[in-house]
Design an enzyme around this catalytic site. Sequence first.
Site, short mmCIF file in Angstrom:
data_model
loop_
_atom_site.label_atom_id
_atom_site.label_comp_id
_atom_site.label_asym_id
_atom_site.label_seq_id
_atom_site.Cartn_x
_atom_site.Cartn_y
_atom_site.Cartn_z
N CYS A 197 11.59 -38.45 -5.68
CA CYS A 197 12.09 -37.26 -4.87
C CYS A 197 11.25 -35.93 -4.93
CB CYS A 197 13.70 -36.88 -5.31
SG CYS A 197 14.79 -38.30 -5.15
N CYS A 220 7.95 -35.15 -3.21
CA CYS A 220 7.88 -34.64 -1.95
C CYS A 220 8.50 -33.20 -1.79
CB CYS A 220 8.58 -35.46 -0.68
SG CYS A 220 7.63 -36.93 -0.29
N HIS A 227 47.79 -31.19 5.24
CA HIS A 227 46.90 -30.13 4.80
C HIS A 227 46.75 -28.89 5.63
CE1 HIS A 227 45.59 -32.60 1.46
NE2 HIS A 227 45.33 -33.58 2.57
N ARG A 279 37.85 -39.92 -1.84
CA ARG A 279 39.09 -39.39 -1.54
C ARG A 279 39.79 -39.50 -0.22
NH1 ARG A 279 43.57 -36.95 -3.88
NH2 ARG A 279 44.08 -38.30 -2.36
N CYS A 319 43.49 -41.36 0.77
CA CYS A 319 44.34 -40.48 1.30
C CYS A 319 44.94 -41.77 2.44
CB CYS A 319 43.95 -39.47 2.19
SG CYS A 319 44.35 -37.75 1.36
#
Lengths: 259, 105
Positions: A74, A77, A179, A216, A220
């Site tokens: 990685c 570049c 939420h 996650r 849910c």
Amino acid sequence: MKFRRAIAAAAFAVASSALLAGEIPPGARRSGYSFMGPETRAMQDDDTSNPGMLFVLDGQALWMKKSGSADKACADCHGDARSSMKGVAARYPAFDRTQGRPVTLDQRINLCRAGHQQATPLPYESHDLLALSAFVAHQSREVPITAGDDPQLKPFVEQGRDFFNQREGQLNLSCANCHEDNFDKRLAGAPITQGQLTGYPLYRLEWQTLGSLERRLRSCMTGVRAQAYDYGAPELVALELYLMSRARGLPMETPAVRP
Amino acid sequence: MAALINVPTKAKRGEIIEIRALTSHIMETGFRRTAAGELVPRDIITSFTCRYNGNEIFRADLFPAIAANPYLSFFTVAKESGKFEFEWIGDNGYSSTASASITVE
């Protein structure tokens, strides 16, 4: 006088219920950090006690390691990640022209592996992908989230928003039901957060490891007894994009620690 | 394996200092089963030692109930400048080491 006060109280009640039903205004957006107990906060705050930092260290080693038939790392570049990757995770998922759709940071890492390193893609939720993703996202710590600003992303943000408000599963609940309408309350013993994506990938004590946002989201969905989308599904990417645009302005915390 | 050590770089002679050591390990208990019903073999760290200039100052035995990526914190008295060496030993011949230096004035 009493009458006026009653009117004011009634107006306030109407205003606050309107707030509950709609989106959380920018000033009231709170990271999941603010819902945690002091012990878990302390664990996240100290880099030598935050187990997520172990993955960041592994990611740093992977960043420097040559891989694939192109024999490139990685770093060959992108150079020094501290400058080249600063703020990158804060604007992901980002629009990819060749794909014609948004891609997540994990998908970007694998596109880079396939295109530039000519290496095999890393499986979702594998140690190496989580470590690289955590290392890259860690460079954006404290950087405010700006994902979703690209006008090309607009239809995908809308798709994610629809999904967020769509009831699903046998329990017939949408993401917003918990939420947005019920944060700060508790589901069994656990606090319900606003679901602001500030710290992914994050270390969950329940998982005993680092995990991605998709993990996650999938748990849910299983929780509301819905069929979870596969890792990398366009629906999950759109939802991630909407959630990131919804967390706009909150600083990144990667790697966060959550119970 | 990656480890995160927190030792103060400088201390006054006689000062009580805190040492914190976090290492990455899955700590597989040996009690869990796969979806197919097969037992996942135990793979844990069983012992941790800390040496201060060659003298053992702290040792702990670890057990299956300890969480993944074990974190240990303990105290010692800063006596002299030198090196702390940490060693974790576990199942299947697992061994990992780390070290940190301190200057005592």
